[in-house]
Design a protein around this motif. Structure first.
Motif, PDB file in Angstrom:
ATOM      1  N   LEU A  28      -8.656 -11.431 -10.526  1.00  0.00           N
ATOM      2  CA  LEU A  28      -7.643 -10.518  -9.984  1.00  0.00           C
ATOM      3  C   LEU A  28      -6.992  -9.692 -11.084  1.00  0.00           C
ATOM      4  N   GLY A  29      -6.771 -10.293 -12.223  1.00  0.00           N
ATOM      5  CA  GLY A  29      -6.162  -9.564 -13.339  1.00  0.00           C
ATOM      6  C   GLY A  29      -7.079  -8.503 -13.915  1.00  0.00           C
ATOM      7  N   ASN A  30      -8.368  -8.718 -13.833  1.00  0.00           N
ATOM      8  CA  ASN A  30      -9.324  -7.764 -14.417  1.00  0.00           C
ATOM      9  C   ASN A  30      -9.824  -6.715 -13.432  1.00  0.00           C
ATOM     10  N   PHE A  31      -9.850  -7.056 -12.165  1.00  0.00           N
ATOM     11  CA  PHE A  31     -10.438  -6.133 -11.182  1.00  0.00           C
ATOM     12  C   PHE A  31      -9.523  -5.845  -9.994  1.00  0.00           C
ATOM     13  N   GLY A  32      -8.435  -6.572  -9.887  1.00  0.00           N
ATOM     14  CA  GLY A  32      -7.553  -6.391  -8.734  1.00  0.00           C
ATOM     15  C   GLY A  32      -8.209  -6.925  -7.474  1.00  0.00           C
ATOM     16  N   THR A  33      -7.567  -6.709  -6.341  1.00  0.00           N
ATOM     17  CA  THR A  33      -8.120  -7.224  -5.091  1.00  0.00           C
ATOM     18  C   THR A  33      -9.433  -6.526  -4.740  1.00  0.00           C
ATOM     19  N   ALA A  34      -9.649  -5.331  -5.295  1.00  0.00           N
ATOM     20  CA  ALA A  34     -10.912  -4.616  -5.031  1.00  0.00           C
ATOM     21  C   ALA A  34     -12.111  -5.374  -5.601  1.00  0.00           C
ATOM     22  N   GLY A  35     -11.865  -6.385  -6.413  1.00  0.00           N
ATOM     23  CA  GLY A  35     -12.950  -7.211  -6.950  1.00  0.00           C
ATOM     24  C   GLY A  35     -13.769  -7.882  -5.867  1.00  0.00           C
ATOM     25  N   ILE A  36     -13.244  -7.957  -4.654  1.00  0.00           N
ATOM     26  CA  ILE A  36     -14.010  -8.619  -3.586  1.00  0.00           C
ATOM     27  C   ILE A  36     -14.916  -7.647  -2.826  1.00  0.00           C
ATOM     28  N   LEU A  37     -14.789  -6.361  -3.121  1.00  0.00           N
ATOM     29  CA  LEU A  37     -15.531  -5.368  -2.318  1.00  0.00           C
ATOM     30  C   LEU A  37     -17.043  -5.594  -2.372  1.00  0.00           C
ATOM     31  N   ALA A  38     -17.565  -5.790  -3.574  1.00  0.00           N
ATOM     32  CA  ALA A  38     -19.024  -5.934  -3.715  1.00  0.00           C
ATOM     33  C   ALA A  38     -19.537  -7.132  -2.926  1.00  0.00           C
ATOM     34  N   ALA A  39     -18.772  -8.216  -2.932  1.00  0.00           N
ATOM     35  CA  ALA A  39     -19.223  -9.428  -2.227  1.00  0.00           C
ATOM     36  C   ALA A  39     -19.223  -9.209  -0.719  1.00  0.00           C
ATOM     37  N   ILE A  40     -18.197  -8.580  -0.208  1.00  0.00           N
ATOM     38  CA  ILE A  40     -18.120  -8.365   1.245  1.00  0.00           C
ATOM     39  C   ILE A  40     -19.205  -7.394   1.689  1.00  0.00           C
ATOM     40  N   ASN A  41     -19.436  -6.388   0.870  1.00  0.00           N
ATOM     41  CA  ASN A  41     -20.510  -5.441   1.157  1.00  0.00           C
ATOM     42  C   ASN A  41     -21.870  -6.159   1.113  1.00  0.00           C
ATOM     43  N   ALA A  42     -22.041  -7.023   0.101  1.00  0.00           N
ATOM     44  CA  ALA A  42     -23.304  -7.767  -0.009  1.00  0.00           C
ATOM     45  C   ALA A  42     -23.515  -8.699   1.183  1.00  0.00           C
ATOM     46  N   MET A  43     -22.436  -9.112   1.800  1.00  0.00           N
ATOM     47  CA  MET A  43     -22.550  -9.979   2.978  1.00  0.00           C
ATOM     48  C   MET A  43     -22.703  -9.164   4.265  1.00  0.00           C
ATOM     49  N   GLY A  44     -22.746  -7.847   4.132  1.00  0.00           N
ATOM     50  CA  GLY A  44     -22.939  -6.991   5.316  1.00  0.00           C
ATOM     51  C   GLY A  44     -21.727  -6.940   6.207  1.00  0.00           C
ATOM     52  N   ALA A  45     -20.537  -7.137   5.628  1.00  0.00           N
ATOM     53  CA  ALA A  45     -19.317  -7.231   6.445  1.00  0.00           C
ATOM     54  C   ALA A  45     -18.278  -6.184   6.055  1.00  0.00           C
ATOM     55  N   PHE A  46     -18.712  -5.147   5.328  1.00  0.00           N
ATOM     56  CA  PHE A  46     -17.770  -4.113   4.877  1.00  0.00           C
ATOM     57  C   PHE A  46     -17.787  -2.975   5.915  1.00  0.00           C
ATOM     58  N   PRO A  47     -16.789  -2.946   6.795  1.00  0.00           N
ATOM     59  CA  PRO A  47     -16.856  -1.981   7.903  1.00  0.00           C
ATOM     60  C   PRO A  47     -16.806  -0.553   7.360  1.00  0.00           C
ATOM     61  N   SER A  48     -17.848   0.222   7.668  1.00  0.00           N
ATOM     62  CA  SER A  48     -17.951   1.565   7.111  1.00  0.00           C
ATOM     63  C   SER A  48     -18.168   2.567   8.233  1.00  0.00           C
TER      64      SER A  48
END
Ligand code: SF4
Lengths: 79, 572
Positions: free
Chosen positions: B240-260
């Motif tokens: 969280l200190g290095n990437f902020g909450t946006a650090g989870i974006l890649a994982a959620i996208n990789a799981m096919g759950a990033f609503p676009s």
């Protein structure tokens, strides 16, 4: 077999010279499992690492496929 | 331990000791108790009978890490339910330092009247006419307030959207650098503040009359253990200190759950441009960066500062959910545009999520093209102008969907969903549907369970229990005043014990380990009771139809948790 691996977050610093655009090509014996890959890469806190391939989270005992890109993260949580 | 009551009809202020029935409650538990007891459930949320409550958490104002969190409670004009909108910044700590348990704003002034509620370093409250600040955006307002009140203040304020009584209006709150970039964003709480004629709550940060801690030594020890556990966890200690909450974006996208593209895809093409990794790199190159301490007492520093290519400040606290709503959902894959949109939302006083999803629905309906950043900026400015179209956009996705007669509206009870698609993360769907306050990921986020391989996100089995557990835990965290990101430390039993120990030491009564869950259950029960009296039924606890009918690629799944099961979620 050769496997394409992508590292994310703080894990990008685990492998010296890691380039996010390129990822890693890792050689592993055929039949290797998710846990073997973590051990080979020396991922810290392996219990807290998550492998995602083809949209699915892998369990440590899941076999790897050379056809998949393996994304590795530390376990994360939503805020 | 005192409650400040402000009657905006009479312009009167009174201070009372915390009544027995509210004793031992803080944050969300306290706002739930007050609303449930004192607000007529069927009242007009923008009328005089509704109340707006600012309540710091039980531990706010102590030196326990990550406890400067404030609960803003009211009946929501957006959802028609009870609402607790949680905000960070410095104000919860400031109120805690003054020994103020809650500020309750009631009544309604004559049309056109507007005030600032000031609380000085002795805890004395006063109403000050705010005619000069009418219509002002929040960054300018913050500057003016510092000119008038000095630079040792914490502020909660509304922008034009709140004054227009828009349903996506937020209450912005100042961070450690006096920027109004943090928010109690959800549920249209800013509209309630606008209806009360309150432009800002200004609290002096120099208070020295915090409630005594019954056992300071035990408290100190517990606080130390908890902070240590937070540091040891890779998520709270590093990511969280290095990437902020946006650090989870890649994982959620990789799981096919990033609503676009308004929730028509679960993977965003070009996601690499807006990931936490990309954001961190750009911010560092431009002299801003991740690792910013947004809220007082924070040991995680998930916040950030985003500068433009010339190194000039654009926005702060650019979060995952915001990048999703203003980026993924709209198909805008340019961080500069997203940062600009985030700034505008903060400045106008808008929930970035409800606004981003409203824009996405409009784009999906053909009003503008997906990916058109200038059009999105134009739409947000339209909201600030108060035009007819601006009012529709400012009322959120349902209003936009109704206007365009568009069926795909990713919202529950009027409030937009968050950055986890319920078809690819079924447990989030359970939370969106059943939370006591409309679609709200912070009410019970189970994404961590999927990452930890404890639950299959695509299967309906186990999701209700997971959501229930998380909803109870989050209700407790919001009541304690602990940032829900810091709650991650509770994965360690030592940290859990330390938290119970700290609360016990603060109140001078040894609590059982089950006390935290009990607090969560009690809070949810009060909220449910209010909602039932307000006329909310299990029929309202459903996702929009398209989630059951339109499969989401790449998994091509629909939401599959049965209604009967959903109805058991909060049968607590
Ligand atoms: S982790 Fe982020 S949201 Fe939580 S207290 Fe710290 S800065 Fe605020």
């Amino acid at each position: 077999m050769k496997i394409k691996v992508k590292l994310f977050g703080s894990l990008t610093t685990v492998v010296p010279g890691y380039l996010p655009d390129k990822g890693l090509d890792v050689g592993l014996p055929a039949g290797s499992r998710a846990a073997d890959l973590l051990a080979l890469l020396g991922i810290p806190h392996p219990r807290l690492a998550t492998l995602i391939a083809d949209g699915r989270v892998l369990k440590p005992e899941d076999k790897l496929s050379s056809k998949s890109v393996i994304n590795i993260f530390h376990v994360m949580y939503g805020g | 331990m005192k409650i400040i009551r402000v009657d905006m009809s009479k312009k009167s202020i009174c201070v009372e000791d915390v009544p027995r029935e509210y004793m031992g409650l803080g944050g969300r538990a306290l706002t739930a108790a007050i609303i449930n007891k004192e607000v007529p459930p069927k009242c007009d949320s923008l009328g005089p009978e509704n109340k707006l409550i600012f309540a710091p958490g039980l531990l706010s104002g102590t030196n326990f890490v990550n406890t400067s969190r404030i609960s803003v409670g009211t009946k929501s004009p957006l959802t028609g339910t009870i609402k607790e909108s949680n905000g960070g910044g410095t104000i919860a700590a400031a109120l805690g330092h003054l020994g103020i348990t809650a500020v309750v704003v009631e009544g309604k002034p004559a049309p056109g009247e507007m005030f600032i509620l000031g609380i000085d370093e002795k805890g004395e409250a006063s109403l000050i006419k705010a005619d000069d600040y009418k219509g002002m955006r929040t960054y300018k307002l913050m500057e003016k307030l510092i000119d008038s009140f000095g630079n040792k203040i914490s502020v909660m304020c509304i922008g034009p959207a709140g004054e227009y009584l828009m349903k996506s209006a937020s209450i912005q709150t100042s961070d450690v650098d006096d920027r109004p970039c943090r928010a109690a964003a959800r549920g249209g709480v800013g509209a309630v503040m606008g209806a009360k004629g309150l432009k800002a709550l200004v609290v002096d940060r120099r208070g020295k009359s915090a409630d005594a801690i019954a056992n300071p030594e035990a408290f100190k020890e517990a606080a130390k253990i908890f902070a240590q556990k937070l540091k040891e966890n890779p998520f709270t200690g590093q990511l969280l200190g290095n990437f902020g909450t946006a650090g989870i974006l890649a994982a959620i996208n990789a799981m096919g759950a990033f609503p676009s593209y308004n929730a028509t895809k679960g993977v965003l093409d070009g996601w690499e441009n807006i990931s936490g990794e990309a954001l961190s790199k750009v911010m560092k190159e431009r002299g801003g960066g991740p690792g910013h301490m947004g809220c007082a007492q924070c040991a995680i520093h998930c916040s950030n500062i985003f500068n433009d290519s010339k190194g000039k400040y654009v926005t702060s606290s650019l979060e995952y959910e915001t990048i999703w709503a203003l980026g993924g959902m709209t198909g805008i894959k340019d961080l500069d545009t997203i940062a600009r949109l985030d700034f505008l939302c903060d400045d106008i006083g808008l929930d970035t999520m409800n606004t981003g999803v409203a824009i996405a629905v409009a784009m999906d309906a053909g009003y503008k093209k997906f990916g058109d950043g200038q059009a999105a900026i134009g739409m947000v400015e339209e909201i600030a102008s108060g035009s007819e179209m601006g009012k529709i956009l400012g009322d959120g996705p349902e209003a936009v969907g109704r206007h365009f007669k568009h069926h795909r509206i990713p919202a529950v009870k009027g409030q937009s969903v968050a950055a986890y698609d319920p078809r690819a993360m079924q447990g989030l769907g359970v939370t969106y549907a059943t939370s006591t306050m409309g679609a709200d990921h912070t009410a019970g986020n189970v994404f961590g369970l999927y990452m930890a391989k404890k639950l299959d996100p695509l299967k309906p089995e186990g999701q209700v229990a997971a959501s229930r557990g998380s909803q109870i835990a989050m209700a407790a965290m919001d009541s304690i005043g602990l940032c829900i990101l810091a709650a991650v430390a509770l994965a360690s039993p030592e940290a859990g014990a330390a938290l119970v120990q700290a609360i016990s030491a603060k109140i001078g009564r040894q609590l059982e380990g089950s006390a935290i869950a009990e607090l969560g259950v009690r809070t949810i029960k009060m909220e449910k009771e209010f909602n039932q009296k307000a006329g909310i039924t299990s029929k309202d606890d459903r996702l929009p139809e398209f989630y059951y009918k339109e499969a989401l690629p790449p998994h091509n799944t629909v939401f599959a948790v049965k209604d009967e099961e959903l109805d058991t979620t909060l049968a607590v």
